[in-house]
Structures are given as C-alpha cells and as structure tokens.
Design a protein around this motif. Sequence first.
Motif, PDB file in Angstrom:
ATOM      1  N   ALA A  74      22.256  25.737  11.677  1.00  0.00           N
ATOM      2  CA  ALA A  74      20.798  25.624  11.692  1.00  0.00           C
ATOM      3  C   ALA A  74      20.190  26.449  10.572  1.00  0.00           C
ATOM      4  N   ALA A  75      19.014  26.025  10.113  1.00  0.00           N
ATOM      5  CA  ALA A  75      18.253  26.778   9.118  1.00  0.00           C
ATOM      6  C   ALA A  75      16.860  27.022   9.687  1.00  0.00           C
ATOM      7  N   PRO A  76      16.350  28.248   9.586  1.00  0.00           N
ATOM      8  CA  PRO A  76      15.047  28.572  10.179  1.00  0.00           C
ATOM      9  C   PRO A  76      13.892  28.042   9.339  1.00  0.00           C
ATOM     10  N   ALA A  77      12.713  28.057   9.932  1.00  0.00           N
ATOM     11  CA  ALA A  77      11.518  27.608   9.212  1.00  0.00           C
ATOM     12  C   ALA A  77      11.258  28.446   7.968  1.00  0.00           C
ATOM     13  N   SER A  78      11.692  29.685   7.981  1.00  0.00           N
ATOM     14  CA  SER A  78      11.483  30.544   6.816  1.00  0.00           C
ATOM     15  C   SER A  78      12.213  30.018   5.585  1.00  0.00           C
ATOM     16  N   ALA A  79      13.230  29.156   5.794  1.00  0.00           N
ATOM     17  CA  ALA A  79      13.971  28.579   4.666  1.00  0.00           C
ATOM     18  C   ALA A  79      13.262  27.365   4.062  1.00  0.00           C
ATOM     19  N   ASN A  80      12.230  26.878   4.753  1.00  0.00           N
ATOM     20  CA  ASN A  80      11.486  25.719   4.265  1.00  0.00           C
ATOM     21  C   ASN A  80      10.436  26.197   3.263  1.00  0.00           C
ATOM     22  N   GLU A  81      10.695  25.934   1.970  1.00  0.00           N
ATOM     23  CA  GLU A  81       9.857  26.489   0.912  1.00  0.00           C
ATOM     24  C   GLU A  81       8.508  25.807   0.781  1.00  0.00           C
ATOM     25  N   GLY A  82       8.378  24.612   1.289  1.00  0.00           N
ATOM     26  CA  GLY A  82       7.087  23.947   1.188  1.00  0.00           C
ATOM     27  C   GLY A  82       7.174  22.475   1.532  1.00  0.00           C
ATOM     28  N   ALA A  83       6.320  22.019   2.453  1.00  0.00           N
ATOM     29  CA  ALA A  83       6.276  20.624   2.881  1.00  0.00           C
ATOM     30  C   ALA A  83       5.010  19.967   2.356  1.00  0.00           C
ATOM     31  N   MET A  84       5.115  18.679   2.029  1.00  0.00           N
ATOM     32  CA  MET A  84       3.978  17.938   1.498  1.00  0.00           C
ATOM     33  C   MET A  84       3.430  16.981   2.548  1.00  0.00           C
ATOM     34  N   PRO A  85       2.130  17.048   2.846  1.00  0.00           N
ATOM     35  CA  PRO A  85       1.537  16.052   3.741  1.00  0.00           C
ATOM     36  C   PRO A  85       1.653  14.656   3.139  1.00  0.00           C
ATOM     37  N   PHE A  86       1.757  13.653   3.997  1.00  0.00           N
ATOM     38  CA  PHE A  86       1.865  12.283   3.509  1.00  0.00           C
ATOM     39  C   PHE A  86       0.605  11.911   2.738  1.00  0.00           C
ATOM     40  N   PRO A  87       0.728  11.427   1.503  1.00  0.00           N
ATOM     41  CA  PRO A  87      -0.453  11.130   0.674  1.00  0.00           C
ATOM     42  C   PRO A  87      -1.324  10.040   1.285  1.00  0.00           C
ATOM     43  N   GLN A  88      -2.625  10.202   1.150  1.00  0.00           N
ATOM     44  CA  GLN A  88      -3.588   9.254   1.691  1.00  0.00           C
ATOM     45  C   GLN A  88      -4.470   8.701   0.574  1.00  0.00           C
ATOM     46  N   PRO A  89      -4.928   7.439   0.714  1.00  0.00           N
ATOM     47  CA  PRO A  89      -5.813   6.869  -0.301  1.00  0.00           C
ATOM     48  C   PRO A  89      -7.189   7.545  -0.257  1.00  0.00           C
ATOM     49  N   PRO A  90      -7.979   7.361  -1.326  1.00  0.00           N
ATOM     50  CA  PRO A  90      -7.725   6.513  -2.495  1.00  0.00           C
ATOM     51  C   PRO A  90      -6.755   7.179  -3.467  1.00  0.00           C
ATOM     52  N   PRO A  99       0.798  -1.231   0.000  1.00  0.00           N
ATOM     53  CA  PRO A  99       0.000   0.000   0.000  1.00  0.00           C
ATOM     54  C   PRO A  99       0.826   1.275   0.000  1.00  0.00           C
ATOM     55  N   LEU A 100       2.133   1.153   0.261  1.00  0.00           N
ATOM     56  CA  LEU A 100       2.977   2.350   0.274  1.00  0.00           C
ATOM     57  C   LEU A 100       3.588   2.663  -1.085  1.00  0.00           C
ATOM     58  N   ASN A 101       3.357   1.818  -2.085  1.00  0.00           N
ATOM     59  CA  ASN A 101       3.893   2.132  -3.416  1.00  0.00           C
ATOM     60  C   ASN A 101       3.406   3.483  -3.936  1.00  0.00           C
ATOM     61  N   PRO A 102       2.089   3.766  -3.908  1.00  0.00           N
ATOM     62  CA  PRO A 102       1.639   5.081  -4.395  1.00  0.00           C
ATOM     63  C   PRO A 102       2.234   6.257  -3.614  1.00  0.00           C
ATOM     64  N   PRO A 103       2.226   6.254  -2.269  1.00  0.00           N
ATOM     65  CA  PRO A 103       2.853   7.381  -1.565  1.00  0.00           C
ATOM     66  C   PRO A 103       4.326   7.564  -1.895  1.00  0.00           C
ATOM     67  N   VAL A 104       5.057   6.470  -2.118  1.00  0.00           N
ATOM     68  CA  VAL A 104       6.482   6.586  -2.468  1.00  0.00           C
ATOM     69  C   VAL A 104       6.635   7.330  -3.793  1.00  0.00           C
ATOM     70  N   LEU A 105       5.796   7.015  -4.764  1.00  0.00           N
ATOM     71  CA  LEU A 105       5.863   7.698  -6.053  1.00  0.00           C
ATOM     72  C   LEU A 105       5.401   9.146  -5.942  1.00  0.00           C
ATOM     73  N   LEU A 106       4.328   9.374  -5.188  1.00  0.00           N
ATOM     74  CA  LEU A 106       3.731  10.703  -5.117  1.00  0.00           C
ATOM     75  C   LEU A 106       4.557  11.669  -4.277  1.00  0.00           C
ATOM     76  N   GLU A 107       5.088  11.197  -3.158  1.00  0.00           N
ATOM     77  CA  GLU A 107       5.767  12.092  -2.217  1.00  0.00           C
ATOM     78  C   GLU A 107       7.283  12.101  -2.390  1.00  0.00           C
ATOM     79  N   GLN A 108       7.859  10.991  -2.864  1.00  0.00           N
ATOM     80  CA  GLN A 108       9.318  10.885  -2.935  1.00  0.00           C
ATOM     81  C   GLN A 108       9.820  11.004  -4.376  1.00  0.00           C
ATOM     82  N   ALA A 109       9.472  10.060  -5.217  1.00  0.00           N
ATOM     83  CA  ALA A 109      10.012  10.064  -6.585  1.00  0.00           C
ATOM     84  C   ALA A 109       9.610  11.305  -7.360  1.00  0.00           C
ATOM     85  N   SER A 110       8.422  11.852  -7.091  1.00  0.00           N
ATOM     86  CA  SER A 110       7.955  13.031  -7.845  1.00  0.00           C
ATOM     87  C   SER A 110       8.822  14.257  -7.600  1.00  0.00           C
TER      88      SER A 110
END
Length: 395
Positions: free
Chosen positions: A299-315, A127-138
Amino acid sequence: MTDDQTGIAPPRRGRRWLRRGFGCLGIVLALLIIAFFALGGPGIISSMRGPAAPFDPAHVPPAPDYARKGAWLALAGRPGQERSTTPGVVPIDEAQAPADVFFIAPTTYKGSPVWNGAYDAPYEQTPLNPPVLLEQASVFNGCCRIYAPHYRQATLAGLGKSPPAVELAYSDVAAAFRYYIAHLNHGRPFILASHSQGTGHAIKLLQAEILGTPIKDRMIAAYLIGGYIPDSFADLGLPTCDAPLQTRCVLSYNTNQTGRTGARILIDNKTYWWRGAMKSSGQAKAICVNPLNWRREGAAPASANEGAMPFPQPPFRDGPTTLAALVPHLTGAVCHDGLLDVDIPWSAPSGFIDKLSILYGSYHLGDYGVFYANLRRNARDRVAAWVAAHPVAKP
C-alpha cells in the motif's frame, strides 16, 4: 390493521415507524429514478443497444489517412490541448524532447447508435476528446513528443456486441502506428500509452507490431491503463513493471473504490488478443501496478500522492491552456485482487466524484487524473533512465 401472524394491531409507535420507513423508501426510489435520468439513463441504454442492422463492412465511415494532420488527435509540432500544463509548469521543448509517446485514446464517441464512429466526428459527438488530451495525454508533455491518432472507435455497443467493429477500430490504430514508425519516429525511443478501449487495442498492437521486432528495443515502457492487461506478457518477453525506473516493461491499473466490485467488469471474463488469436477462456490475472510507489504489491499512503487533477469541464479552448491546480494527497492506493483500491472522500473537490464512481465504485474517468503528478514524474524518470542506459538517436 393487524399483524398477519399474531392478529394484534401494532402499537402507534410501530405504525409511525412503518409510515416513516415507507416514506424513506419512497424518497430513496425517487432519488434513484432522478439519478438514473440525470446520469443519462435512457442515453446509456440506447448507446448499449446499438443499431438495428448488423455490422456491415460496406457501410463503415471512411478510413483516416495518417499522412494528413487532421487524422491525428495529437500531433507533435502542432500546438494542441495536450501541451497544456498546471500552474507554474512548462512543457518540454519538443525540439529537445528525448522520446515520443504513442497514445491510444479511449472511447470518446457518444453519437447516434452506430457500430463505429467517424474518426473526424465533430465535438458534439466526441465531447470527451478535450478531456482526454487535457487530463491524460498531457501527462507526457514533460518528457516527450506526443502522437495520438484519431481512429474509427468502436462505440459502447460495438465493444460489447460486435467483434468486427472492434477489429475495424484496431486496424486504424495499427495503420497509425505503422505510419508513425515509418515517417514520424525517426528511430527515437518511445512510450506506448493508452486508456480504456485504447488499452484493449494496445494488447494486440504490442504483439503484432512491437514484440519480436527491432522496435521493441526502442520501447521505454507501456502505460496501458484503465483496461485488462494479462500478467502473462512476461511470457512474451515483456515483464510487469515493479520499480519506478524499470524500463522495457508494462504497467496497468484500474482505479476502484475500496470495498466495491463494480470495476471488476473491466478485468473479469475478458476476450482479448493472445498469441495470434482471440482468447476467451483461461484468462490470466490482471496486472495492477500501484502508481504511488510503482510496485505490484504494498500500500501507498495519501502522502505519496503528489497531486490529482479534477476531471476537465467545458467550455474548452483550442490549443494549450493552463490546467486546474492539482489537489495534493487526495488518496492513497493499494493493489487488491487485480484492482487499484482508493478511498476518495466525499468531501473531495468537484471533479473527482462522477457517474461511474457513484453507480459502480469505478474511478475509470480518473485513472490518469487521480495520479496525475505521479504519472508525469514517472514518465519523465523512466525516459531519463532509458536515455542514461542507451544512446539516443538524433531526430
């Protein structure tokens, strides 16, 4: 009721405090029991126990044939989930992509107790194949053609108890890489990328198939995330990345909640392939490169974080899709004692606090997602830096 030492009955207030304390303890225990089952307690124990019979090479799943499209989790030219992007972003035209990515996926198999999962196991077991492609490989579809092999992954039990199961998994990864170089790469520059179990295999792949060969000259960088990578790779001619545009270098990190130590299991007391044999003592320090400034220190501040992706959920739908909008400035980060410390607030949107972070303080599932925009930009920038310094072979 009397005090055991003084023989004096505690005051009413004391009795109320004791009842209230035991009541709170009961609530805490109940919550822990509920959490254990909600987080998959029995399943986790079962998956770690493994099969009753020892590993038997005569009874392993069939090997993948990498000449067949079905042997690839991601394959350039096939519109898969790895081609997904966030709103307003367009993936690079593969015909114009100046580089490739060879991506080694983490453990996605969650089936019945076996030492190795079938490479073509159905979604119910992976079941983690889609999240790996969507969140990591992409992450890499802004710069590159993406190739990610299916392989007979070592299960959680195999990783912990069966070296032959790990070796079987690696043999598939190595076969896939050789096929990729011989038939799909066409002399192009490439990034080696991985996560978790894939990162463990990448340690050996680098030494056995890349370093010390002409292929090394085409490797832009190695993004080996979510596992132990020794900082002694510099001794083999592959320095640790310490600048955002540096190429021919290796980077790694393991995302950890500040002040907790559960994620140390990923980097402490590891057995890994080194100079032709498995090494289990005299471990080198773990690499940690901060993905918010691409330096080993500071250290790097939160302002340096350009954008985080929530873990993808089914379907999950087949093929490319529009990913969730990124969350800017989710957390800063600092490399500390081999781990990448972060401070993700409990008020963060859904998809960032998960089982591992609650129980162990490890944001292992979010190693890519928490720094998604920074990784995407950096992969594009390193490819551009490599292309500027080297003539690119035409496909």
